[in-house]
Design a protein around this motif. Sequence first.
Motif, PDB file in Angstrom:
ATOM      1  N   GLY A 181       0.799  -1.218   0.000  1.00  0.00           N
ATOM      2  CA  GLY A 181       0.000   0.000   0.000  1.00  0.00           C
ATOM      3  C   GLY A 181       0.827   1.261   0.000  1.00  0.00           C
ATOM      4  O   GLY A 181       1.906   1.321  -0.601  1.00  0.00           O
ATOM      5  N   VAL A 182       0.336   2.267   0.705  1.00  0.00           N
ATOM      6  CA  VAL A 182       0.971   3.581   0.765  1.00  0.00           C
ATOM      7  C   VAL A 182       1.088   4.000   2.221  1.00  0.00           C
ATOM      8  O   VAL A 182       0.130   3.894   2.988  1.00  0.00           O
ATOM      9  CB  VAL A 182       0.146   4.630  -0.009  1.00  0.00           C
ATOM     10  CG1 VAL A 182       0.703   6.030   0.206  1.00  0.00           C
ATOM     11  CG2 VAL A 182       0.114   4.291  -1.493  1.00  0.00           C
ATOM     12  N   ARG A 183       2.273   4.437   2.602  1.00  0.00           N
ATOM     13  CA  ARG A 183       2.500   4.968   3.935  1.00  0.00           C
ATOM     14  C   ARG A 183       2.120   6.447   3.947  1.00  0.00           C
ATOM     15  O   ARG A 183       2.570   7.227   3.116  1.00  0.00           O
ATOM     16  CB  ARG A 183       3.964   4.789   4.311  1.00  0.00           C
ATOM     17  CG  ARG A 183       4.457   5.620   5.498  1.00  0.00           C
ATOM     18  CD  ARG A 183       4.122   5.010   6.833  1.00  0.00           C
ATOM     19  NE  ARG A 183       4.549   5.870   7.921  1.00  0.00           N
ATOM     20  CZ  ARG A 183       5.259   5.453   8.964  1.00  0.00           C
ATOM     21  NH1 ARG A 183       5.635   4.198   9.055  1.00  0.00           N
ATOM     22  NH2 ARG A 183       5.576   6.292   9.916  1.00  0.00           N
ATOM     23  N   ALA A 184       1.258   6.852   4.867  1.00  0.00           N
ATOM     24  CA  ALA A 184       0.808   8.240   4.984  1.00  0.00           C
ATOM     25  C   ALA A 184       1.226   8.793   6.337  1.00  0.00           C
ATOM     26  O   ALA A 184       0.912   8.212   7.376  1.00  0.00           O
ATOM     27  CB  ALA A 184      -0.702   8.319   4.831  1.00  0.00           C
ATOM     28  N   ASP A 185       1.960   9.901   6.316  1.00  0.00           N
ATOM     29  CA  ASP A 185       2.322  10.637   7.524  1.00  0.00           C
ATOM     30  C   ASP A 185       1.745  12.037   7.415  1.00  0.00           C
ATOM     31  O   ASP A 185       1.761  12.642   6.342  1.00  0.00           O
ATOM     32  CB  ASP A 185       3.851  10.738   7.669  1.00  0.00           C
ATOM     33  CG  ASP A 185       4.484   9.417   8.039  1.00  0.00           C
ATOM     34  OD1 ASP A 185       4.626   9.161   9.246  1.00  0.00           O
ATOM     35  OD2 ASP A 185       4.832   8.657   7.118  1.00  0.00           O
ATOM     36  N   ALA A 186       1.254  12.566   8.522  1.00  0.00           N
ATOM     37  CA  ALA A 186       0.667  13.908   8.504  1.00  0.00           C
ATOM     38  C   ALA A 186       1.108  14.690   9.730  1.00  0.00           C
ATOM     39  O   ALA A 186       1.234  14.143  10.827  1.00  0.00           O
ATOM     40  CB  ALA A 186      -0.856  13.824   8.448  1.00  0.00           C
ATOM     41  N   TRP A 187       1.350  15.978   9.510  1.00  0.00           N
ATOM     42  CA  TRP A 187       1.762  16.890  10.573  1.00  0.00           C
ATOM     43  C   TRP A 187       0.795  18.073  10.619  1.00  0.00           C
ATOM     44  O   TRP A 187       0.185  18.422   9.617  1.00  0.00           O
ATOM     45  CB  TRP A 187       3.159  17.445  10.312  1.00  0.00           C
ATOM     46  CG  TRP A 187       4.279  16.458  10.346  1.00  0.00           C
ATOM     47  CD1 TRP A 187       5.110  16.198  11.394  1.00  0.00           C
ATOM     48  CD2 TRP A 187       4.728  15.619   9.280  1.00  0.00           C
ATOM     49  NE1 TRP A 187       6.035  15.250  11.054  1.00  0.00           N
ATOM     50  CE2 TRP A 187       5.831  14.877   9.763  1.00  0.00           C
ATOM     51  CE3 TRP A 187       4.305  15.427   7.963  1.00  0.00           C
ATOM     52  CZ2 TRP A 187       6.512  13.950   8.974  1.00  0.00           C
ATOM     53  CZ3 TRP A 187       4.972  14.510   7.173  1.00  0.00           C
ATOM     54  CH2 TRP A 187       6.071  13.785   7.676  1.00  0.00           C
TER      55      TRP A 187
END
Length: 321
Positions: A81-87
């Motif tokens: 899949g896709v790794r999602a990081d959010a700040w």
Amino acid sequence: MTSRPATDPVGASGPDGTDPATGDVHDVVPCPPDLDPRRSVVRLRRGAGDPTWSDAGGALWHATRRPTGAATLRLTPAPGGVRADAWGPGAADVLGDVPGLLGLLDDPTGFAAHLHPAVARAHRTHASLRLARGGDVWATVVTSVLEQRVVGVDAKASWRRLVGRHGDPAPGPAPAGLRVAPPPAAWGALPVWEWRQAGVDAHRTDAIRRAAAVAHRLTPDLAPVELARRLRTVPGIGPWTAAEVTSRALGDPDAVQVGDAHLPHLVGWALTGRRADDAGMLHLLEPWRGHRQRVLVLLEVAYRGRLPAYGPRGRRALPMR
């Protein structure tokens, strides 16, 4: 998808060669092998110089805004899949929107690609393409109005200039130059000379200002038909702009940009070998009602650069100063 507080290292180098901190929240979003998330997402980017998007450190970065605040999203490939990081203050909301952004909420059920060989061929060739749901209605309103009645390169330059000058730095360890577009109130308060210096005429300036006054009613939880109805109550926003917003911000599979300078000719040429007007385009698309935007996107991708030139080029915007 469940958001998790950051505890583990990312493992990929950041834009400055360092190992940036994990996002305030993060998750790995499973994706089927036949889905190409980048191809779906790239349609939301307003040109290679869009200051709200960046390719850096092997990741795709996006700076955006939600009611809870600004946020930076980083998307990187991950096993399965896709790794999602959010700040940022809006990180949790942006992370929750990632499945739609990647096209995972796009439902092609009932799409009869076989009704025309050109559509069937485009669907088969570009099977990995999905309709992305951007989620940021207000930013999409601004970019769509800026694109009214001018060539795309000028509209994108205006967006780049205005966001670069008046946007906020993206939160978190974002690449240099990544900006969050201003909120509605800031757009509404821009003095007239800022618009003119960015090449935006009075018609488009006034439309964005009027939309800013009712932006609180233009929310992503609305059905596409209701969002389009509300948009069209704003003077200066017509069916073309409303369809641009619902297709990009909500992933509306049936939006049709009536009034576009090129789409009727594209549809007519691809499906009949002859140019068409708006009425002819709507007639040709009728068998796919419910999925007309899907047909338009497929035909654009499949026939881009192959369409014969019809008529004069679109008018240029005011020169920047």
